[in-house]
Write an enzyme that holds these catalytic residues in place. Structure first.
Site, PDB file in Angstrom:
ATOM      1  N   GLU A  75      -8.602 -11.590   5.386  1.00  0.00           N
ATOM      2  CA  GLU A  75      -9.184 -10.287   5.637  1.00  0.00           C
ATOM      3  C   GLU A  75      -8.518  -9.308   6.085  1.00  0.00           C
ATOM      4  O   GLU A  75      -8.921  -8.369   6.618  1.00  0.00           O
ATOM      5  CB  GLU A  75     -10.636 -10.375   6.422  1.00  0.00           C
ATOM      6  CG  GLU A  75     -11.669 -11.427   5.830  1.00  0.00           C
ATOM      7  CD  GLU A  75     -13.110 -11.181   6.638  1.00  0.00           C
ATOM      8  OE1 GLU A  75     -13.102 -11.073   7.883  1.00  0.00           O
ATOM      9  OE2 GLU A  75     -13.863 -11.542   6.024  1.00  0.00           O
ATOM     10  N   GLU A 188     -14.974 -18.480   1.358  1.00  0.00           N
ATOM     11  CA  GLU A 188     -16.038 -18.907   2.321  1.00  0.00           C
ATOM     12  C   GLU A 188     -17.373 -18.730   1.380  1.00  0.00           C
ATOM     13  O   GLU A 188     -17.506 -17.746   0.940  1.00  0.00           O
ATOM     14  CB  GLU A 188     -16.048 -18.112   3.416  1.00  0.00           C
ATOM     15  CG  GLU A 188     -14.965 -18.248   4.540  1.00  0.00           C
ATOM     16  CD  GLU A 188     -15.319 -17.278   5.643  1.00  0.00           C
ATOM     17  OE1 GLU A 188     -16.191 -16.414   5.721  1.00  0.00           O
ATOM     18  OE2 GLU A 188     -14.083 -17.336   6.591  1.00  0.00           O
TER      19      GLU A 188
END
Length: 273
Positions: A75, A188
Site C-alpha cells: 500500500e 487480500e
C-alpha cells in the site's frame, strides 16, 4: 490455510519472519510457496535496505524452491498519496511516489542478479486495488491488489461476485493493457467476524460474523480455485495488535482466533491451486 490456497505472502522482512516461514515449510513439508515482502517507507530508505539484506541472507540460506517472488512495498502508493495531499495514482503527486518505489524495485532486481540464483524470481508490489500507478505497473513482474467487499459496503451475498468483477476491471485489465503485462493477484480478500464497537458491526448490508465469513468462503474460494484466480486469503488468524491500534473490525479477519483455534467455520473442500 493450504486447503484454501498454497500461496502465502509476507508484508515485510523484519523480526526474522522470512526465515521462520521458510523453516516452517521445510519442517512440516507442506506444499506451499511464499512471496517475501519488503515494507517500504517513503521518507526513510533505511528500513528498505535493512529488509533487502535480510531477504538476501534468507535466499542464500534456503534457496528459491518455496519462494515465488519478492514484493517491494505494501500500500505504498495509497499511503504516499494520503500523506502528500493526493488522491489520483496517475498524477504528479502519484508519479513522485512511483519514482521512489520503482527505484527500490530496481534495486531489488539488482540484488537478485548479483546472487546468481538458480531461477529468476519475479519482483512486484502490493497496493489497494484502485491505487496502482501506471508507471509502477510498467516496472513490475506482478502486482497484488487488496480487494475487500466489506470496505466497499457490498453485501456478503454479493461479495464474491463483486470481488471478481472489481479485480478484473480495475486491476487485471489495466495490467493487460501494458506491454509487460504483469501477473495480477488478489493480495487480500476475506470477511471480518466481529467488531470491537457497535458502530462498525456492519458495513451497511451485512454484519461482521462467523456465519458471513462462511458465506464468503463458500461463494469465493472454490470458484476462484477453479478459474485460476491467484489470491491470498485474509487472514490466517486474528491480530490483537490491530484491534488495539485501529479498533472496529481490523483485528478480526482470521480463519483462526489469535490462539490458533479454528473459528466456527468449515474450510471449503475443493482443489487448491
Amino acid at each position: 490455510m493450504s486447503q484454501l490456497t498454497k500461496r502465502i505472502r509476507l508484508y515485510g522482512a523484519d523480526c526474522n519472519q522470512s526465515a521462520l516461514v521458510l523453516e516452517a515449510i521445510k519442517q512440516t513439508k507442506v506444499d506451499m510457496t511464499v512471496w517475501l515482502g519488503n515494507y517500504v517507507i517513503p521518507t526513510d530508505n533505511s528500513p528498505y535496505i535493512r529488509q533487502r539484506d535480510l531477504i538476501k541472507s534468507v535466499l542464500q540460506t534456503y534457496g528459491t524452491d518455496h519462494i515465488s517472488g519478492i514484493t517491494v512495498g505494501n500500500e505504498f502508493m495509497l499511503n504516499y498519496l494520503n500523506s502528500n495531499g493526493g488522491t489520483v495514482p496517475d498524477s504528479d503527486v502519484g508519479n513522485a511516489g512511483a519514482a521512489i518505489l520503482i527505484a527500490d524495485i530496481q534495486d531489488t532486481r539488482n540484488m537478485l542478479k548479483d546472487l546468481s540464483l538458480g531461477k529468476a524470481l519475479p519482483v512486484g508490489t502490493s497496493d489497494a486495488g484502485s491505487y496502482f500507478n501506471t508507471q509502477v505497473l510498467g516496472a513490475i513482474d506482478y502486482g497484488m491488489a487488496n480487494v475487500h467487499p466489506w470496505f466497499a459496503n457490498v453485501s456478503v451475498a454479493d461479495g464474491a461476485g463483486w470481488t471478481a468483477d472489481f479485480f478484473q476491471t480495475t486491476d487485471v485489465d489495466a495490467a493487460n493493457a501494458l506491454s509487460n503485462k504483469p501477473q495480477m493477484y488478489i493480495a487480500e480478500t476475506g470477511w471480518p467476524t466481529k467488531s470491537s464497537d457497535a458502530g462498525n458491526a456492519n458495513n451497511g448490508p451485512s454484519t461482521a460474523s462467523e456465519a458471513n465469513l462462511q458465506i464468503f468462503l463458500d461463494t469465493f474460494v472454490c470458484q476462484a480455485n477453479a478459474n485460476g484466480t491467484g489470491y491470498f486469503f485474509f487472514d490466517f488468524f486474528d491480530e490483537p495488535w490491530k484491534d488495539i491500534q485501529f479498533g472496529g473490525v481490523e483485528g478480526w479477519w482470521g480463519l483462526f482466533t489469535s490462539n490458533r483455534t479454528l473459528k466456527n467455520i468449515k474450510i471449503p473442500d475443493c482443489p487448491s491451486p
